[in-house]
Design a protein around this motif. Structure first.
Motif, PDB file in Angstrom:
ATOM      1  N   ALA A 127       0.842  -1.209   0.000  1.00  0.00           N
ATOM      2  CA  ALA A 127       0.000   0.000   0.000  1.00  0.00           C
ATOM      3  C   ALA A 127       0.875   1.256   0.000  1.00  0.00           C
ATOM      4  N   ASP A 128       0.427   2.258  -0.720  1.00  0.00           N
ATOM      5  CA  ASP A 128       1.127   3.537  -0.759  1.00  0.00           C
ATOM      6  C   ASP A 128       0.772   4.404   0.442  1.00  0.00           C
ATOM      7  N   VAL A 129      -0.454   4.212   0.933  1.00  0.00           N
ATOM      8  CA  VAL A 129      -0.990   5.025   2.022  1.00  0.00           C
ATOM      9  C   VAL A 129      -1.630   4.108   3.052  1.00  0.00           C
ATOM     10  N   VAL A 130      -1.354   4.349   4.326  1.00  0.00           N
ATOM     11  CA  VAL A 130      -1.914   3.545   5.412  1.00  0.00           C
ATOM     12  C   VAL A 130      -2.711   4.459   6.341  1.00  0.00           C
ATOM     13  N   VAL A 131      -3.942   4.056   6.646  1.00  0.00           N
ATOM     14  CA  VAL A 131      -4.724   4.750   7.671  1.00  0.00           C
ATOM     15  C   VAL A 131      -4.488   3.980   8.964  1.00  0.00           C
ATOM     16  N   VAL A 132      -3.756   4.600   9.885  1.00  0.00           N
ATOM     17  CA  VAL A 132      -3.361   3.951  11.136  1.00  0.00           C
ATOM     18  C   VAL A 132      -4.198   4.499  12.280  1.00  0.00           C
ATOM     19  N   TRP A 133      -4.719   3.594  13.073  1.00  0.00           N
ATOM     20  CA  TRP A 133      -5.530   3.962  14.239  1.00  0.00           C
ATOM     21  C   TRP A 133      -4.650   3.867  15.477  1.00  0.00           C
ATOM     22  N   ALA A 134      -4.644   4.959  16.257  1.00  0.00           N
ATOM     23  CA  ALA A 134      -3.797   5.009  17.451  1.00  0.00           C
ATOM     24  C   ALA A 134      -4.488   5.820  18.542  1.00  0.00           C
ATOM     25  N   ARG A 135      -4.096   5.552  19.769  1.00  0.00           N
ATOM     26  CA  ARG A 135      -4.654   6.259  20.922  1.00  0.00           C
ATOM     27  C   ARG A 135      -3.838   7.522  21.181  1.00  0.00           C
ATOM     28  N   SER A 136      -4.521   8.643  21.264  1.00  0.00           N
ATOM     29  CA  SER A 136      -3.877   9.935  21.456  1.00  0.00           C
ATOM     30  C   SER A 136      -3.354  10.102  22.882  1.00  0.00           C
ATOM     31  N   SER A 137      -2.149  10.649  22.994  1.00  0.00           N
ATOM     32  CA  SER A 137      -1.582  10.950  24.312  1.00  0.00           C
ATOM     33  C   SER A 137      -2.227  12.192  24.915  1.00  0.00           C
ATOM     34  N   VAL A 138      -2.892  12.982  24.089  1.00  0.00           N
ATOM     35  CA  VAL A 138      -3.505  14.229  24.555  1.00  0.00           C
ATOM     36  C   VAL A 138      -4.777  13.958  25.348  1.00  0.00           C
ATOM     37  N   ASP A 139      -5.678  13.158  24.769  1.00  0.00           N
ATOM     38  CA  ASP A 139      -6.980  12.946  25.407  1.00  0.00           C
ATOM     39  C   ASP A 139      -7.373  11.475  25.545  1.00  0.00           C
ATOM     40  N   ASN A 140      -6.458  10.560  25.202  1.00  0.00           N
ATOM     41  CA  ASN A 140      -6.685   9.119  25.307  1.00  0.00           C
ATOM     42  C   ASN A 140      -7.769   8.612  24.352  1.00  0.00           C
ATOM     43  N   LYS A 141      -8.127   9.404  23.356  1.00  0.00           N
ATOM     44  CA  LYS A 141      -9.136   8.990  22.383  1.00  0.00           C
ATOM     45  C   LYS A 141      -8.462   8.312  21.200  1.00  0.00           C
ATOM     46  N   VAL A 142      -9.256   7.532  20.469  1.00  0.00           N
ATOM     47  CA  VAL A 142      -8.766   6.841  19.288  1.00  0.00           C
ATOM     48  C   VAL A 142      -8.824   7.807  18.103  1.00  0.00           C
ATOM     49  N   ASN A 143      -7.690   7.987  17.429  1.00  0.00           N
ATOM     50  CA  ASN A 143      -7.596   8.853  16.263  1.00  0.00           C
ATOM     51  C   ASN A 143      -7.052   8.060  15.082  1.00  0.00           C
ATOM     52  N   ALA A 144      -7.218   8.625  13.883  1.00  0.00           N
ATOM     53  CA  ALA A 144      -6.681   8.006  12.671  1.00  0.00           C
ATOM     54  C   ALA A 144      -5.684   8.950  12.017  1.00  0.00           C
ATOM     55  N   PHE A 145      -4.618   8.353  11.492  1.00  0.00           N
ATOM     56  CA  PHE A 145      -3.543   9.119  10.868  1.00  0.00           C
ATOM     57  C   PHE A 145      -3.195   8.494   9.526  1.00  0.00           C
ATOM     58  N   ILE A 146      -2.864   9.343   8.573  1.00  0.00           N
ATOM     59  CA  ILE A 146      -2.443   8.866   7.255  1.00  0.00           C
ATOM     60  C   ILE A 146      -0.920   8.841   7.232  1.00  0.00           C
ATOM     61  N   ILE A 147      -0.386   7.661   6.947  1.00  0.00           N
ATOM     62  CA  ILE A 147       1.063   7.494   6.878  1.00  0.00           C
ATOM     63  C   ILE A 147       1.401   6.937   5.500  1.00  0.00           C
ATOM     64  N   ARG A 148       2.343   7.574   4.850  1.00  0.00           N
ATOM     65  CA  ARG A 148       2.754   7.146   3.515  1.00  0.00           C
ATOM     66  C   ARG A 148       3.876   6.108   3.599  1.00  0.00           C
ATOM     67  N   LYS A 149       3.876   5.220   2.628  1.00  0.00           N
ATOM     68  CA  LYS A 149       4.927   4.216   2.501  1.00  0.00           C
ATOM     69  C   LYS A 149       6.282   4.932   2.451  1.00  0.00           C
TER      70      LYS A 149
END
Length: 191
Positions: free
Chosen positions: A50-72
């Motif tokens: 994949a050229d682009v990955v949507v990664v789900w991670a827990r935020s250190s700011v508010d402990n909520k689940v967020n999504a981030f776009i990470i490129r290969k």
């Protein structure tokens, strides 16, 4: 991605928690200008190419689940093919490791603030995935029926024996139940 110039993938599943987004251990730590992603993902379809990955991670700011776009090719991000799978070998799955993988603030998906946001996508994707065993069972039924028609025993096709007919009827009945349950679940998503 809309032009089919890039291939994407969805990285939610983790080695210890599966797709239970409420138990994510992959973290996103806020730093100046962006985020540092740390953690692991497993069974990510298309993950190695994949050229682009949507990664789900827990935020250190508010402990909520967020999504981030990470490129290969982003430093701190590696994807390794999972070998020796038993099923679904047509999909190349990957293990992913994120080690202090920096992504800019612009790579954080807007409107994704909690587990319920992952569930919007999971509800539909799980319905799509539920069709896989229906199709596999239909393929197994088709192969069994064909084999029983072609193979002879005592000078007659195996399909002519009542016990074999009962087994095929039971297989087909189970397939129809699976199909109807999946159709019902599709209907419940739409309604």
């Amino acid at each position: 991605m809309a032009k089919n110039d890039l291939v994407g993938c969805w990285a939610l599943t983790e080695p210890s928690h599966g797709s239970d987004a409420s138990a994510l251990t992959c973290t996103a730590t806020k730093v100046t200008g962006g985020w540092l992603i740390d953690g692991q993902k497993r069974w990510i379809g298309n993950g190695t190419w994949a050229d682009v990955v949507v990664v789900w991670a827990r935020s250190s700011v508010d402990n909520k689940v967020n999504a981030f776009i990470i490129r290969k090719g982003t430093p701190g991000f590696t994807a390794t093919k999972i070998d020796n799978k038993i099923a679904l070998r047509c999909v190349q799955n990957a293990d992913m490791v994120f080690e202090r993988c920096f992504v800019p603030d612009s790579a954080k998906l807007p409107g994704v603030e909690a587990f319920k946001d992952t569930n919007k996508v999971l509800a539909l994707s799980r319905i799509m995935v539920s069709w896989l065993p229906v199709g596999m069972a239909m393929g197994a039924y088709d192969m069994a029926a064909r084999y029983l028609s072609e193979r002879s025993q005592f000078g007659t096709p195996l399909a002519s024996f009542q016990l074999m007919q009962e087994k095929l009827a039971r297989m087909l009945g189970n397939i129809q139940v699976r199909e109807h349950i999946t159709i019902f679940n599709c209907y419940m998503i739409v309604v």
